[in-house]
Design a protein around this motif. Sequence first.
Motif, PDB file in Angstrom:
ATOM      1  N   ALA A  67       0.837  -1.189   0.000  1.00 49.84           N
ATOM      2  CA  ALA A  67       0.000   0.000   0.000  1.00 49.84           C
ATOM      3  C   ALA A  67       0.874   1.243   0.000  1.00 49.84           C
ATOM      4  O   ALA A  67       2.081   1.187   0.294  1.00 49.84           O
ATOM      5  N   SER A  68       0.281   2.354  -0.309  1.00 54.08           N
ATOM      6  CA  SER A  68       1.043   3.601  -0.403  1.00 54.08           C
ATOM      7  C   SER A  68       1.717   3.951   0.917  1.00 54.08           C
ATOM      8  O   SER A  68       2.763   4.608   0.936  1.00 54.08           O
ATOM      9  N   ALA A  69       1.116   3.493   2.016  1.00 54.08           N
ATOM     10  CA  ALA A  69       1.713   3.779   3.320  1.00 54.08           C
ATOM     11  C   ALA A  69       2.929   2.910   3.611  1.00 54.08           C
ATOM     12  O   ALA A  69       3.620   3.130   4.606  1.00 54.08           O
ATOM     13  N   ASP A  70       3.195   1.938   2.741  1.00 53.93           N
ATOM     14  CA  ASP A  70       4.290   0.997   3.000  1.00 53.93           C
ATOM     15  C   ASP A  70       5.597   1.427   2.338  1.00 53.93           C
ATOM     16  O   ASP A  70       6.616   0.738   2.494  1.00 53.93           O
ATOM     17  N   TYR A  71       5.604   2.531   1.617  1.00 50.11           N
ATOM     18  CA  TYR A  71       6.829   2.975   0.934  1.00 50.11           C
ATOM     19  C   TYR A  71       6.767   4.476   0.715  1.00 50.11           C
ATOM     20  O   TYR A  71       5.721   5.115   0.897  1.00 50.11           O
ATOM     21  N   SER A  72       7.882   5.030   0.309  1.00 48.93           N
ATOM     22  CA  SER A  72       7.921   6.443  -0.064  1.00 48.93           C
ATOM     23  C   SER A  72       8.845   6.609  -1.270  1.00 48.93           C
ATOM     24  O   SER A  72       9.670   5.732  -1.577  1.00 48.93           O
ATOM     25  N   TYR A  73       8.697   7.731  -1.978  1.00 50.66           N
ATOM     26  CA  TYR A  73       9.603   8.069  -3.088  1.00 50.66           C
ATOM     27  C   TYR A  73      10.008   9.525  -2.940  1.00 50.66           C
ATOM     28  O   TYR A  73       9.166  10.411  -2.790  1.00 50.66           O
ATOM     29  N   LEU A  74      11.314   9.763  -2.962  1.00 55.20           N
ATOM     30  CA  LEU A  74      11.799  11.123  -2.841  1.00 55.20           C
ATOM     31  C   LEU A  74      13.177  11.220  -3.475  1.00 55.20           C
ATOM     32  O   LEU A  74      14.074  10.410  -3.175  1.00 55.20           O
ATOM     33  N   ASP A  75      13.300  12.176  -4.367  1.00 55.45           N
ATOM     34  CA  ASP A  75      14.598  12.485  -4.978  1.00 55.45           C
ATOM     35  C   ASP A  75      15.262  11.271  -5.583  1.00 55.45           C
ATOM     36  O   ASP A  75      16.463  11.003  -5.371  1.00 55.45           O
ATOM     37  N   GLY A  76      14.494  10.461  -6.312  1.00 53.90           N
ATOM     38  CA  GLY A  76      15.065   9.333  -7.022  1.00 53.90           C
ATOM     39  C   GLY A  76      15.342   8.117  -6.168  1.00 53.90           C
ATOM     40  O   GLY A  76      16.033   7.187  -6.609  1.00 53.90           O
ATOM     41  N   VAL A  77      14.808   8.097  -4.944  1.00 48.32           N
ATOM     42  CA  VAL A  77      15.025   6.949  -4.056  1.00 48.32           C
ATOM     43  C   VAL A  77      13.669   6.392  -3.616  1.00 48.32           C
ATOM     44  O   VAL A  77      12.836   7.120  -3.073  1.00 48.32           O
ATOM     45  N   ILE A  78      13.465   5.098  -3.901  1.00 45.52           N
ATOM     46  CA  ILE A  78      12.297   4.398  -3.377  1.00 45.52           C
ATOM     47  C   ILE A  78      12.696   3.767  -2.052  1.00 45.52           C
ATOM     48  O   ILE A  78      13.692   3.035  -1.978  1.00 45.52           O
ATOM     49  N   THR A  79      11.906   4.029  -1.005  1.00 46.91           N
ATOM     50  CA  THR A  79      12.162   3.425   0.303  1.00 46.91           C
ATOM     51  C   THR A  79      10.967   2.541   0.661  1.00 46.91           C
ATOM     52  O   THR A  79       9.837   3.023   0.738  1.00 46.91           O
ATOM     53  N   ILE A  80      11.240   1.254   0.849  1.00 48.85           N
ATOM     54  CA  ILE A  80      10.199   0.317   1.286  1.00 48.85           C
ATOM     55  C   ILE A  80      10.414   0.071   2.772  1.00 48.85           C
ATOM     56  O   ILE A  80      11.485  -0.349   3.202  1.00 48.85           O
ATOM     57  N   PHE A  81       9.356   0.324   3.547  1.00 46.96           N
ATOM     58  CA  PHE A  81       9.502   0.323   4.997  1.00 46.96           C
ATOM     59  C   PHE A  81       9.634  -1.094   5.551  1.00 46.96           C
ATOM     60  O   PHE A  81       8.998  -2.045   5.076  1.00 46.96           O
ATOM     61  N   SER A  82      10.446  -1.181   6.577  1.00 45.30           N
ATOM     62  CA  SER A  82      10.697  -2.480   7.211  1.00 45.30           C
ATOM     63  C   SER A  82       9.413  -3.089   7.772  1.00 45.30           C
ATOM     64  O   SER A  82       9.254  -4.306   7.813  1.00 45.30           O
ATOM     65  N   SER A  83       8.464  -2.258   8.212  1.00 39.75           N
ATOM     66  CA  SER A  83       7.217  -2.784   8.772  1.00 39.75           C
ATOM     67  C   SER A  83       6.447  -3.600   7.740  1.00 39.75           C
ATOM     68  O   SER A  83       5.769  -4.569   8.082  1.00 39.75           O
ATOM     69  N   PHE A  84       6.566  -3.205   6.446  1.00 37.78           N
ATOM     70  CA  PHE A  84       5.919  -3.999   5.398  1.00 37.78           C
ATOM     71  C   PHE A  84       6.747  -5.231   5.050  1.00 37.78           C
ATOM     72  O   PHE A  84       6.209  -6.331   4.897  1.00 37.78           O
TER      73      PHE A  84
END
Length: 907
Positions: A67-84
Amino acid sequence: MSKFTIITLSILSMLMLVSCKDKEEDPFVHPYETREVSVDLSLFEDASIKVDMTDDTFIVISGHNIASADYSYLDGVITIFSSFLATIGEGQHVFTLETAEGQSTFMIVITATEVPFMIANGGFETGDLSGWTIVSGAAFNDAGVTNLDNDIYFDMPYGKQGDYFFGRYKEDEVGVLRSSIFEISGTGEMTFKLGGGKNPALTYISVKDAENGHELARFGNTAFNSSTENDFSEYREANLVSYVADLSESLGTKAVLEIVDRSRREWGLMTFDDFVTYHETPVDKEAYVEGIDIKPVFDLETVTHTPDNAMFESGDLSGWTVAYGGDAFQASHIRPSGDGFKLINRSNESATGVLRSGAFVVEGEAIMSFRLGAAHTNNRDHLNVALFEADTNQEIFRTYNSRGRFEDEEGTHLYHIDLEPWRGKVLYMEIIDNASTDWGLVVFEDLKTYYDVRPFVKDEIALNLLDLGKTERTYDEMRTAVDEIMTSYDPTHLYDDDTPDEKKALIEAMFETTFLKTFYGTIDGFDVLSPQSGSLSFPPVNRYLEDGTTFTVTGDIPAMWLRDSPAQILPYLRFINIDDDVKEMTEGMIRRLFMYIRLDPYANAFNQDGSTWERKFEVDSLAYPLWLATKYYTLTGDDDIFDTFFLMTLETVLDTLVAEQNHDDANYDIASVSQSDKNKYPNEVALGIGLVWNGYRPSDDVTKYKYLIPSNMFMVSVLEDLSAIMNAIGSDPILSTRASDLASLIRTAIETYGTYDHPTYGKMYAYEVDGLGQFNLMDDANIPSLLSIPWLGYVDQDDPIYQNTRRFILSADNPYYFEGSFASGIGSEHTPAPYVWPMAMAMRMMTSDDQTEIFEAFHMQLLNTGGTFVMHEGFDVNNPEQYSREWFTWPCALFAEAVLEKILKQT
């Protein structure tokens, strides 16, 4: 524990889906260089992937219910959260990156070690209950996980996190759902979303120590609110409320979450989502409702064996806690009753609530009792009494007024609970009133949690709603085993070499049909084509009751005989360790038989409700239930049946036997059954000689002389075996010694008064004696009989006195031995001459090693069913189509048992 630590991320391919664009203008034209990144989730690190694209082209990442709450995108970096990442488990996981320019895929490879701080699938983004365990009940299921946005009953957003959450599901069911293990760490805060669960005393989230089960904290939906009228800003029913709970006092503890639903109405359902069990920095509490710890707390250092104000002796609710509800339980509900007080909340029948007692430690005889009124069957799921362990707050027992009737009005019934499994434990009780109509009230009084002397309980035993017996049984494992036996047996084992060929063919043709009908007759019933009555269909004789007990009718008589019923399941016992249905059915029969003995040790047959069908005192009717208990223990090693109610039963049996060693008509008079029976034979006996007086034979015919030797033998054998078992398991040494001493006394009396020096056969056992010099030299087909002495366990098969006796009873000198053109064997005064009984033929097989004799008895049963393929009570030796009792499963079971043991050689 959830196990995910090292994460390797591989960009496999970035596939461009564009058309007619200049390659040099397209940032996706050149394939990405494959690279791997390792992330240690035990340090709670997120996974970062650098991508070569502009911010305005990024749209979404999809796959694995991310889900959208499970990751973020900023300045060319995708971050997938450890909680997911912790929710999707080890393995290779492919995701799709959607952009304005097209899409590409990448793969995350997760290898397993440990994630100590997080539960698996805390947000249910797998779309199911993966990572959770259904502990009990049907309140929780994968089907309850939903992606709905709005409540289908009221158009309001649920307020879920991500795509999935656990939504409205089966309000009328109860159960427990358990998370994976996590370590309480970080700030010690836990956040979650919770809806429903109006009554937090019955519906709540429990945080438990994973090692010892102790409850650390408990949280309910304390913000539930329906009274908003037209202002729905604070409306909180099924929609989710965000909570923060403080677990910092338990930092470092390995824990689990249990979602507990004990309610079936009045918002007895729970919705939930987004369990986050680790926060590295303090939570912004402005965004949450503070979770209030509502777990019951007791001072375990000062607890005694009786809770404060247990019997409302103060005249109010002192010592009790109203755990939930406003008007359901009030001091005004305590009213005088006899010499004490009782609780009755009839004046507030429409109110609901939970009333909790103080704690008590289980000591003394480990039995508790109380009186309960109202709380009928119609409301048992909503209005009941429950017991809990005080350290774990685990519910261990739940009951209702199972003996109550509407016509009782406010009258109460007595109930007992055996607390021996919890000896030394601290417990407490809750009275639960979640019923607002239809006698939605409770009457409660006389709570006793300590007995220094074992009370006597007949049938006043509380039914445990947490452990109801199966009312249907399939016996699949036993059926499979029998099928294997029947497909592998050698038909030449059914006869000897001297048998004529035409008889061999007849035996082979009839065997399987007869064996299977007789074997399954108790649990399946059977159809017959009767020469006397035409086509008949008989149902099973076993009835499986909700209290876990088994009620078994004889067949054509709708009552349960203490003697017949254990014999009716005899062939199933050899399958007891491969089929739980057999084990539970047998245990259930034992418990019901014990109850009947406590109700009336002088009766031989009962109706299902415990009322007496027939009151003929027969020593063997007391022996058979105890015999079945010894067989059950010997086969299974399960000593649960030897509980406090067994001890009461055994004490009843011993007291009755001792009383009948010095019989007095004031205790039991045959005339109360039939004056003609009492006048039929002499009643005088020598008292105090050690033998037990016996009114009726196993055939239910009155005894000629009142000391029936085979029944006394059976009791000796049973008491000897019981005493040995009780010594082995460390049960009540006083009762055990009483049993063995009484067995020894009766055995001595049998050998002194029960033998006869016959001029032809030598020293032998008499069937009946009076102790005054009168001997009844005969045998009856019913068991216990003289023929069955070795099977009873009294002496070995090769015992010389038994062998002398056997020669006598299988001869014309026995007045009930008959020979004819079709059969020969032992009959009974109960049926006309010359009827012989198949059960005596089966016993002849089981007490012989002579193969010729075994085959002869086997063939006489098999070939003389009158074309019905089942055994009857007795049949005419000259005309097998003349028989008594179309439907009688005792001889059927004995035939099947003898065949398994002596013909098919099954151990």
